[in-house]
Design an enzyme around this catalytic site. Structure first.
Site, PDB file in Angstrom:
ATOM      1  N   PHE A  80     -13.634  21.134  22.826  1.00  0.00           N
ATOM      2  CA  PHE A  80     -13.864  20.060  23.755  1.00  0.00           C
ATOM      3  C   PHE A  80     -15.118  20.170  24.392  1.00  0.00           C
ATOM      4  O   PHE A  80     -15.742  19.339  24.857  1.00  0.00           O
ATOM      5  CB  PHE A  80     -12.765  19.974  24.786  1.00  0.00           C
ATOM      6  CG  PHE A  80     -12.829  21.051  25.871  1.00  0.00           C
ATOM      7  CD1 PHE A  80     -13.297  20.561  27.346  1.00  0.00           C
ATOM      8  CD2 PHE A  80     -12.102  22.193  25.858  1.00  0.00           C
ATOM      9  CE1 PHE A  80     -13.287  21.411  28.120  1.00  0.00           C
ATOM     10  CE2 PHE A  80     -12.413  23.071  26.757  1.00  0.00           C
ATOM     11  CZ  PHE A  80     -12.814  22.764  28.342  1.00  0.00           C
ATOM     12  N   LYS A  81     -15.750  21.646  24.645  1.00  0.00           N
ATOM     13  CA  LYS A  81     -16.909  21.576  25.435  1.00  0.00           C
ATOM     14  C   LYS A  81     -18.227  20.872  24.650  1.00  0.00           C
ATOM     15  O   LYS A  81     -19.130  20.469  25.193  1.00  0.00           O
ATOM     16  CB  LYS A  81     -17.303  23.068  25.141  1.00  0.00           C
ATOM     17  CG  LYS A  81     -16.327  23.992  25.825  1.00  0.00           C
ATOM     18  CD  LYS A  81     -16.166  23.797  27.209  1.00  0.00           C
ATOM     19  CE  LYS A  81     -15.083  24.628  27.837  1.00  0.00           C
ATOM     20  NZ  LYS A  81     -15.289  26.018  27.888  1.00  0.00           N
ATOM     21  N   ASP A  82     -18.023  20.356  23.249  1.00  0.00           N
ATOM     22  CA  ASP A  82     -18.950  19.588  22.671  1.00  0.00           C
ATOM     23  C   ASP A  82     -19.164  18.145  23.428  1.00  0.00           C
ATOM     24  O   ASP A  82     -20.062  17.778  23.522  1.00  0.00           O
ATOM     25  CB  ASP A  82     -18.616  19.186  21.312  1.00  0.00           C
ATOM     26  CG  ASP A  82     -18.918  20.593  20.383  1.00  0.00           C
ATOM     27  OD1 ASP A  82     -19.966  21.027  20.393  1.00  0.00           O
ATOM     28  OD2 ASP A  82     -17.921  20.685  19.188  1.00  0.00           O
TER      29      ASP A  82
END
Length: 495
Positions: free
Chosen positions: A111-113
């Protein structure tokens, strides 16, 4: 509405979002927060036909009001492009009567993307707007996902260097290999002899070292952050809460203004805080369910109002949540205390000196938006098995933690509200543990062989970004002690 930012600890600041993004952390060690929250001023029916990029512009334009429309749209277009294997960017999948918001279709499979694809563009535009000529040095501590996403996002971005610190024993083999094979002349990866909390504390200490900052400036460098202490990391995460809600509305799964729950696996509290910010904007959210692993400091805090890090640090099968010091919780405390900066400073001082703090009764009452629970390693593996057997759906370990905690929540509260589980990583990032769950037993295979085995077992396609990852050249082998981070930064930058 022009949104300005200030520190959680006072400091008499009144700055633009570009200034807050460029600085990363306030000089008083506080985190930047909006002075006033913008609101969702459109009927949600009017938003439901927007694609992800359009929702992103609608939300970011409210928080980042000093950026022009052209600047924001350019950043969004460059961030959410074909680097995401799913064209919806953040698809919502219905399984077993609940909804999984898949945030792992970017290049780093996590999810950091969602935020770190856009942060480099926001940061470089901020530098240009503010006339910053010095080279920007991005420092990041990672428990596995932020590091790769920061390296990927800033790779070969002009006038930047990115330095990532990670605990070698606290990440999966896939996560480690993603980082140490990262290409880019400006990328640097350092294995720290310690855990994530040591890495995060070291990064903060570097930021707050005025003498070092002056030395950096004299050498034409300035620090900024890719961790979620940077408000430019946090605000883009608000987008997917709004997007998932209007997708449910569009699909006829909920009625207009119907309240829903979100279950969020989190260690540093940034991901769930973004959901809280969405609720403050007016998104109809009933409960924000905070899911922890056996490093359950957040669970205890939400139940008791006492934040106590005097406990063993455990390495678990959901390593991205192996965290005891949740940086973004400070931003929540600021809101819960009705912006009492003196109180925030006192509590953060207690955390530093006494390793614990206790919130006031009124703050405890304001925690009613949240529910906290945790999952053991065995319960996490059991959840993976159950959901696969019931719905032929494969969860990673962090999503499985969220699923188990949601089952706890339903049993305890009988709440039947529609619920979205925020799925934070691909099963392929934690293949060994996922297969252990599916097969109910230990497996000794090489993790890269297990990638192929997982595909054969479940029929899941192997993401392009990790195909042949084990054959890529290792480009980074720096190591340091937990008290040697500043010196290695100097070495990397030739200072």
């Amino acid at each position: 509405m022009v949104v300005k930012y200030k520190s959680t600890r006072g400091n008499n600041e009144n700055i633009t979002s570009a200034e807050a993004i460029l600085k990363g952390l306030s000089k008083d060690k506080g985190l930047y927060v909006p002075q006033d929250f913008p609101v969702i001023d459109k009927n949600l029916e009017a938003i439901k036909d927007m694609n992800y990029k359009e929702v992103a512009f609608y939300i970011l334009n409210k928080f980042l009001s000093d950026y022009t429309e052209e600047e924001l749209k350019d950043a969004i277009e460059k961030a959410y492009d074909d680097k995401f294997e799913n064209k919806k960017i953040a698809p919502l999948v219905k399984k077993s009567g609940m909804y999984f918001l898949e945030l792992y279709h970017g290049k780093t499979l996590a999810f950091k993307d969602m935020a770190l694809s856009i942060l480099p563009h926001l940061l470089t535009k901020a530098a240009k707007k503010l006339g910053e000529q010095k080279k920007i040095v991005i420092l990041a501590a990672t428990s596995g996902d932020t590091g790769k996403a920061a390296l990927e996002g800033f790779s070969d971005v002009n006038n930047t260097e990115v330095i990532v610190f990670y605990p070698a024993k606290g990440v999966s083999e896939i996560q480690k290999r993603q980082m140490i094979t990262q290409e880019g002349k400006n990328t640097h990866v350092v294995d720290i002899n310690g855990n994530f909390d040591h890495a995060q504390r070291g990064v903060k200490e570097i930021f707050n070292d005025d003498a070092f900052g002056e030395e950096m400036a004299a050498n034409n460098h300035v620090f900024s952050s890719a961790n979620s202490i940077n408000i430019g990391r946090l605000i883009p995460q608000v987008v997917y809460y709004v997007y998932s809600y209007v997708q449910l509305l569009k699909q006829g799964e909920i009625a207009l203004d119907e309240k829903i729950n979100f279950v969020v696996p989190t260690g540093n509290f940034g991901n769930i805080l973004a959901g809280y910010y969405a609720k403050k904007m007016g998104l109809p959210i009933n409960k924000l369910i905070c899911a922890s692993n056996e490093n359950n400091v957040l669970t205890d805090f939400l139940k008791t109002g006492i934040y106590d890090i005097q406990r063993d640090f455990l390495i678990t099968n959901s390593p991205s949540m192996d965290i005891l010091i949740s940086s973004n919780l400070e931003r929540l405390l600021y809101e819960l205390s009705d912006h009492d900066e003196d109180l925030i400073r006192s509590m953060m001082h207690d955390l530093e000196r006494k390793k614990k703090y206790t919130i006031t009764p009124s703050m405890k009452k304001n925690l009613e938006d949240f529910y906290g629970g945790f999952s053991t390693e065995d319960e996490t593996l059991q959840a993976i098995k159950k959901v696969y057997n019931d719905a032929n759906y494969v969860m990673d370990t962090h999503t499985a933690v969220a699923y188990h905690v949601y089952e706890q929540y339903k049993k305890e509260t009988k709440d039947a509200s529609k619920t979205v589980i925020v799925s934070t990583a691909s099963p392929y990032k934690f293949t060994k543990s996922v297969i252990e769950g599916l097969k109910e037993g230990n497996t000794e295979n090489d993790e890269f062989e297990l990638v192929k085995n997982l595909s054969t077992l479940t029929g899941l396609n192997i993401p392009q970004s990790i195909k042949d990852l084990d054959k890529k050249e290792i480009l980074h082998d720096l190591k340091c002690e937990k008290d040697g981070m500043k010196e290695i930064v100097k070495k990397i930058l030739n200072i």
